[in-house]
Design a protein around this motif. Structure first.
Motif, mmCIF file in Angstrom:
data_model
loop_
_atom_site.group_PDB
_atom_site.id
_atom_site.type_symbol
_atom_site.label_atom_id
_atom_site.label_comp_id
_atom_site.label_asym_id
_atom_site.label_seq_id
_atom_site.Cartn_x
_atom_site.Cartn_y
_atom_site.Cartn_z
ATOM 1 N N LEU A 1 0.822 -1.208 0.000
ATOM 2 C CA LEU A 1 0.000 0.000 0.000
ATOM 3 C C LEU A 1 0.859 1.263 0.000
ATOM 4 O O LEU A 1 0.508 2.254 -0.631
ATOM 5 C CB LEU A 1 -0.951 -0.006 1.195
ATOM 6 N N LEU A 2 2.000 1.200 0.670
ATOM 7 C CA LEU A 2 2.905 2.344 0.690
ATOM 8 C C LEU A 2 3.447 2.647 -0.706
ATOM 9 O O LEU A 2 3.514 3.803 -1.122
ATOM 10 C CB LEU A 2 4.054 2.087 1.666
ATOM 11 N N LEU A 3 3.799 1.619 -1.449
ATOM 12 C CA LEU A 3 4.280 1.801 -2.822
ATOM 13 C C LEU A 3 3.201 2.412 -3.710
ATOM 14 O O LEU A 3 3.463 3.356 -4.464
ATOM 15 C CB LEU A 3 4.732 0.454 -3.397
ATOM 16 N N SER B 1 0.600 4.181 -2.767
ATOM 17 C CA SER B 1 0.344 5.562 -2.339
ATOM 18 C C SER B 1 1.443 6.500 -2.813
ATOM 19 O O SER B 1 1.173 7.640 -3.207
ATOM 20 C CB SER B 1 0.226 5.622 -0.822
ATOM 21 N N ALA B 2 2.691 6.049 -2.799
ATOM 22 C CA ALA B 2 3.806 6.878 -3.270
ATOM 23 C C ALA B 2 3.700 7.140 -4.772
ATOM 24 O O ALA B 2 3.914 8.271 -5.234
ATOM 25 C CB ALA B 2 5.129 6.206 -2.928
ATOM 26 N N LYS C 1 0.975 7.112 -6.540
ATOM 27 C CA LYS C 1 -0.182 7.987 -6.734
ATOM 28 C C LYS C 1 0.190 9.438 -6.414
ATOM 29 O O LYS C 1 -0.193 10.364 -7.126
ATOM 30 C CB LYS C 1 -1.332 7.512 -5.856
ATOM 31 N N LYS D 1 -4.978 0.915 -6.021
ATOM 32 C CA LYS D 1 -5.187 1.183 -4.592
ATOM 33 C C LYS D 1 -6.594 0.758 -4.163
ATOM 34 O O LYS D 1 -6.774 0.185 -3.086
ATOM 35 C CB LYS D 1 -4.967 2.666 -4.301
ATOM 36 N N CYS E 1 -7.472 -2.035 -1.317
ATOM 37 C CA CYS E 1 -8.303 -1.707 -0.147
ATOM 38 C C CYS E 1 -9.560 -2.562 -0.084
ATOM 39 O O CYS E 1 -10.005 -2.923 1.005
ATOM 40 C CB CYS E 1 -8.667 -0.228 -0.163
ATOM 41 N N CYS F 1 -6.045 -1.175 4.021
ATOM 42 C CA CYS F 1 -6.280 0.253 4.222
ATOM 43 C C CYS F 1 -6.750 0.574 5.634
ATOM 44 O O CYS F 1 -7.065 1.727 5.926
ATOM 45 C CB CYS F 1 -7.299 0.772 3.216
#
Length: 84
Positions: free
Chosen positions: A2-4, A6-7, A9, A73, A77, A83
């Motif tokens: 999720l961090l990847l 979000s980065a 995005k 994403k 989620c 998420c």
């Protein structure tokens, strides 16, 4: 994971907003844009998105990247507790 997502995005959003801001500011100030501090700042931020593909394709590529990463994403989620 999720961090990847979000980065990626966030990078796409920065590119999109910098390109759009530079374009709108260029329309507003016209020929005086070369001496404008804020236009120069937006140009520096948007330049990495212009160089790989050329200025004509920068905005559609950033928009496509943003859409793809947003869908990724959402899939992450909805598929689990990533998420929460």
């Amino acid at each position: 994971m999720l961090l990847l997502v979000s980065a990626l995005k966030l990078i796409a959003e920065i590119g999109l907003l910098a390109c759009l801001g530079r374009g709108l500011l260029g329309l507003l100030i016209g020929a005086r844009r070369q001496g404008n501090f804020f236009y120069g700042l937006l140009d520096i931020v948007a330049r990495p998105f212009d160089l790989p593909a050329g200025q004509r394709w920068a905005l559609p590529l950033a928009a496509g990247l943003w859409l793809a990463v947003t869908a990724w994403k959402i899939q992450l989620c909805l598929g689990g507790a990533a998420c929460q």
